[in-house]
Scaffold this motif. Structure first.
Motif, PDB file in Angstrom:
ATOM      1  N   GLN A  25       0.812  -1.216   0.000  1.00 29.39           N
ATOM      2  CA  GLN A  25       0.000   0.000   0.000  1.00 29.39           C
ATOM      3  C   GLN A  25       0.850   1.274   0.000  1.00 29.39           C
ATOM      4  OE1 GLN A  25      -3.075  -0.224  -0.429  1.00 29.39           O
ATOM      5  NE2 GLN A  25      -3.882  -2.083   0.488  1.00 29.39           N
ATOM      6  N   VAL A  37       0.435   6.827   0.841  1.00 30.52           N
ATOM      7  CA  VAL A  37      -0.086   5.497   1.129  1.00 30.52           C
ATOM      8  C   VAL A  37      -1.406   5.321   0.406  1.00 30.52           C
ATOM      9  CG1 VAL A  37      -0.815   3.888   2.943  1.00 30.52           C
ATOM     10  CG2 VAL A  37       1.009   5.537   3.403  1.00 30.52           C
ATOM     11  N   ALA A  38      -1.537   4.257  -0.363  1.00 28.06           N
ATOM     12  CA  ALA A  38      -2.766   4.011  -1.113  1.00 28.06           C
ATOM     13  C   ALA A  38      -3.931   3.775  -0.159  1.00 28.06           C
ATOM     14  CB  ALA A  38      -2.589   2.800  -2.023  1.00 28.06           C
ATOM     15  N   THR A  87      -2.157  -0.581   7.568  1.00 26.37           N
ATOM     16  CA  THR A  87      -1.327  -0.351   6.385  1.00 26.37           C
ATOM     17  C   THR A  87      -0.043   0.399   6.688  1.00 26.37           C
ATOM     18  OG1 THR A  87      -2.571   1.669   5.889  1.00 26.37           O
ATOM     19  CG2 THR A  87      -3.303  -0.380   4.810  1.00 26.37           C
ATOM     20  N   ASP A 142      -7.015   0.172   6.322  1.00 30.46           N
ATOM     21  CA  ASP A 142      -7.915   0.123   5.171  1.00 30.46           C
ATOM     22  C   ASP A 142      -9.074  -0.830   5.458  1.00 30.46           C
ATOM     23  OD1 ASP A 142      -8.575   0.642   2.339  1.00 30.46           O
ATOM     24  OD2 ASP A 142      -8.133  -1.490   2.096  1.00 30.46           O
TER      25      ASP A 142
END
Length: 312
Positions: A25, A37-38, A87, A142
Motif C-alpha cells: 500500500q 499510502v494508497a 497499512t 484500510d
C-alpha cells in the motif's frame, strides 16, 4: 556508534529509516515531505497513541526492542478493532541528545517487527530533542470497502465474548512494582503485549455488532460499548477466561476484569453467532439503557476499575 547528539537529526533519520520494509500500500515511504499510502477503499482508518517515559514504560524494566513492539502493538490493535487491515505507521520520537544511537535503532527494529505481523509499514514521522523519551505513533488502516466495526452496535440479547489474554500485563506490572522478576511469562506480557490480530477478521465473519481493543481493562472498556450503544452489559465472572498462570487467588479475577494493556479484544455478537473456538462467551447484553448504560458483574454493579490516565 555514539550518541544521537553526535549523529545529528538527519543522520538519525537516515539511520532509522534505512532498509525499512515497504508494504504494497506504500507508494512513497520516508525521505520526502510526506509519505504516500494508497487508500483503495476511499476511506482511511486512523488512530494515534503517546508513550511517555516513566508513564508507559521504564528503561530499567524494558529494553528498546520491547518498547518498540509495545508502541506498535497498541496502535495496530486499535486499527484491527475497527475491522480494518493496518497499512502504515507514522512515528514521532522525542529523545535526549545523550541517548545512544543503538537504543533508537533497537526501538525501530521492534516497531518494524510488530508491523510485519500485520503487513503494515513505517512510512515516516519526526524526531526532536527532549529531556525524556516520548514516542508518538499514528496508525492507518484500510477497510477494503466494508463498514467499520463500531462500539455503538450492541443490542439486547447479544452475546459478549473476548479473544486473547486478560490480566497478564497487569499482573506483570504488579510484579515489577514489587521488585520481582518471576514468573517471567507475566513480566514479558507487560513488556511486550501480543494482540491476536486475527480477531478483527474473525469478529467480522461472525457478525460482530460491536468490537473494541481491551487496553484499559475489560470492564472499563465494555463500559464504552455500553455507553455508545445505550445498553447494559452483564459479565458472568465464572465464564471469564482467567489465564492459568494467574492462579485461583482473588487477585487473579481482578487482574482479568480490570487489568489493561494486554490488547485482547471484546465484542458483542448476535445470539446465534457461530463464534470460532478462540473466542469465549463471558456474558450478555441485557437491556436497552439509554439513561443509565453500564456494566454489571453477575448482575451487580462493579466498582471503579481499569486505567484512567487522569485518575492516577
Amino acid at each position: 556508534m555514539g550518541t544521537i547528539g553526535e549523529l545529528g537529526e538527519f543522520g538519525l533519520i537516515g539511520r532509522l529509516t534505512r532498509g525499512l520494509p515497504r508494504g504494497p500500500q506504500v507508494e512513497l515511504g520516508p525521505g520526502d515531505d510526506a509519505a504516500v499510502v494508497a487508500a483503495p477503499d476511499g476511506r482511511v482508518v486512523a488512530t494515534a497513541d503517546l508513550l511517555a517515559e516513566g508513564r508507559h514504560f521504564r528503561r530499567d524494566w524494558s529494553g528498546p526492542y520491547d518498547i518498540g513492539r509495545k508502541a506498535a502493538a497498541q496502535n495496530l490493535a486499535d486499527v484491527v478493532a475497527m475491522g480494518a487491515r493496518p497499512t502504515a505507521l507514522l512515528v514521532g520520537l522525542a529523545v535526549p541528545t545523550g541517548l545512544e544511537t543503538a537504543w533508537a535503532e533497537e526501538l525501530y527494529r521492534g516497531l518494524s517487527d510488530e508491523c510485519a505481523l500485520t503487513g503494515a509499514s513505517i512510512v515516516g514521522g519526526d524526531v526532536v530533542a527532549a529531556e525524556r523519551i516520548t514516542i508518538a505513533v499514528t496508525a492507518l488502516g484500510d477497510l477494503a470497502g466494508r463498514p467499520p466495526l463500531l462500539r455503538s452496535g450492541a443490542r439486547p440479547g447479544d452475546l459478549v465474548a473476548v479473544r486473547g489474554d486478560l490480566g497478564l500485563s497487569s499482573a506483570g506490572l504488579a510484579l515489577l512494582l514489587d521488585g520481582a522478576s518471576a514468573p517471567a511469562e507475566l513480566i514479558e506480557a507487560h513488556r511486550r503485549p501480543r494482540p491476536p490480530y486475527a480477531a478483527g477478521e474473525e469478529a467480522r465473519r461472525a457478525g460482530a455488532t460491536a468490537l473494541l481493543d481491551v487496553s484499559d481493562g475489560l470492564l472499563q472498556d465494555l463500559g464504552h460499548i455500553a455507553a455508545a450503544s445505550g445498553v447494559r452489559v452483564d459479565v458472568r465472572s465464572r465464564q471469564v477466561p482467567v489465564p492459568r498462570i494467574l492462579g485461583s487467588a482473588p487477585d487473579a479475577l481482578r487482574h482479568a476484569l480490570t487489568g489493561g494493556e494486554d490488547h485482547s479484544f471484546a465484542g458483542t455478537f448476535p445470539r446465534d453467532a457461530d463464534l470460532p473456538p478462540s473466542w469465549t462467551v463471558i456474558g450478555t447484553v441485557t437491556e436497552e439503557a439509554p439513561r443509565a448504560p453500564g456494566v454489571t458483574v453477575d448482575g451487580r454493579p462493579h466498582g471503579p476499575g481499569g486505567w484512567d490516565h487522569f485518575r492516577r
